[in-house]
Design a protein around this motif. Structure first.
Motif, PDB file in Angstrom:
ATOM      1  N   ASN A   6      20.990 -43.903 -16.263  1.00  0.00           N
ATOM      2  CA  ASN A   6      19.891 -42.244 -16.344  1.00  0.00           C
ATOM      3  C   ASN A   6      20.930 -41.359 -16.942  1.00  0.00           C
ATOM      4  N   TYR A   7      22.471 -41.416 -15.933  1.00  0.00           N
ATOM      5  CA  TYR A   7      23.539 -40.759 -16.034  1.00  0.00           C
ATOM      6  C   TYR A   7      24.119 -40.826 -17.862  1.00  0.00           C
ATOM      7  N   HIS A  10      21.593 -38.874 -20.252  1.00  0.00           N
ATOM      8  CA  HIS A  10      21.934 -37.045 -19.767  1.00  0.00           C
ATOM      9  C   HIS A  10      22.722 -36.468 -20.447  1.00  0.00           C
ATOM     10  N   ALA A  14      23.320 -34.431 -23.347  1.00  0.00           N
ATOM     11  CA  ALA A  14      24.315 -32.663 -23.681  1.00  0.00           C
ATOM     12  C   ALA A  14      24.917 -32.821 -23.805  1.00  0.00           C
ATOM     13  N   LEU A  63      19.448 -29.465 -16.861  1.00  0.00           N
ATOM     14  CA  LEU A  63      19.362 -31.455 -16.385  1.00  0.00           C
ATOM     15  C   LEU A  63      19.621 -31.248 -14.910  1.00  0.00           C
ATOM     16  N   TYR A  69      13.742 -36.580 -20.425  1.00  0.00           N
ATOM     17  CA  TYR A  69      14.488 -36.447 -21.446  1.00  0.00           C
ATOM     18  C   TYR A  69      13.898 -34.963 -22.310  1.00  0.00           C
ATOM     19  N   PHE A  72      13.997 -31.817 -20.278  1.00  0.00           N
ATOM     20  CA  PHE A  72      15.347 -31.219 -20.560  1.00  0.00           C
ATOM     21  C   PHE A  72      15.660 -30.870 -21.834  1.00  0.00           C
TER      22      PHE A  72
END
Length: 128
Positions: A6-7, A10, A14, A63, A69, A72
């Motif tokens: 997940n990290y 993201h 980003a 975030l 997602y 975001f």
């Protein structure tokens, strides 16, 4: 989904959005920031740096305050549009950005950067 995955998703999303913003923003401006910065133009560095920081502030807020997602991405894309509109409006009102940046007027570059950061802070707060 594992937290590390997940990290990474993201982070990748980003970073990609930041790269897209950089490319779109530098195409939108009437001067070549990268070339000017390579030549030591501090005004261009201040202006572009402020725009990147302003956009990143909103991305950071998105975030922290979105659930998925898609949400975001939508907020980050909206932030991109807002930052570009802020640049367009500011340079129209001041009516001399190209000459000032190319002339290395650091006060003007700092003003553009500060406006971009201010818009990013306000935009980011609106997401929360």
């Amino acid at each position: 989904m594992p937290a590390i995955l997940n990290y990474l998703i993201h982070l990748l999303l980003a970073a990609t959005l930041l790269a897209v913003f950089f490319a779109a923003y530098t195409r939108m401006t009437p001067y070549n920031e990268v070339l000017l910065i390579r030549q030591g133009n501090q005004a261009a560095a201040l202006s572009l740096g402020g725009a990147l920081i302003g956009f990143s502030i909103t991305v950071g807020s998105a975030l922290m305050h979105t659930l998925g997602y898609q949400q975001f991405f939508a907020w980050a894309f909206g932030a991109m549009v807002v930052q570009m509109l802020a640049y367009a409006i500011t340079t129209r009102v001041l009516n001399m950005a190209k000459d000032q940046i190319e002339g290395n007027n650091t006060a003007f570059g700092g003003l553009l950067g500060a406006i971009a950061i201010s818009i990013g802070v306000i935009n980011g707060a609106c997401i929360s």
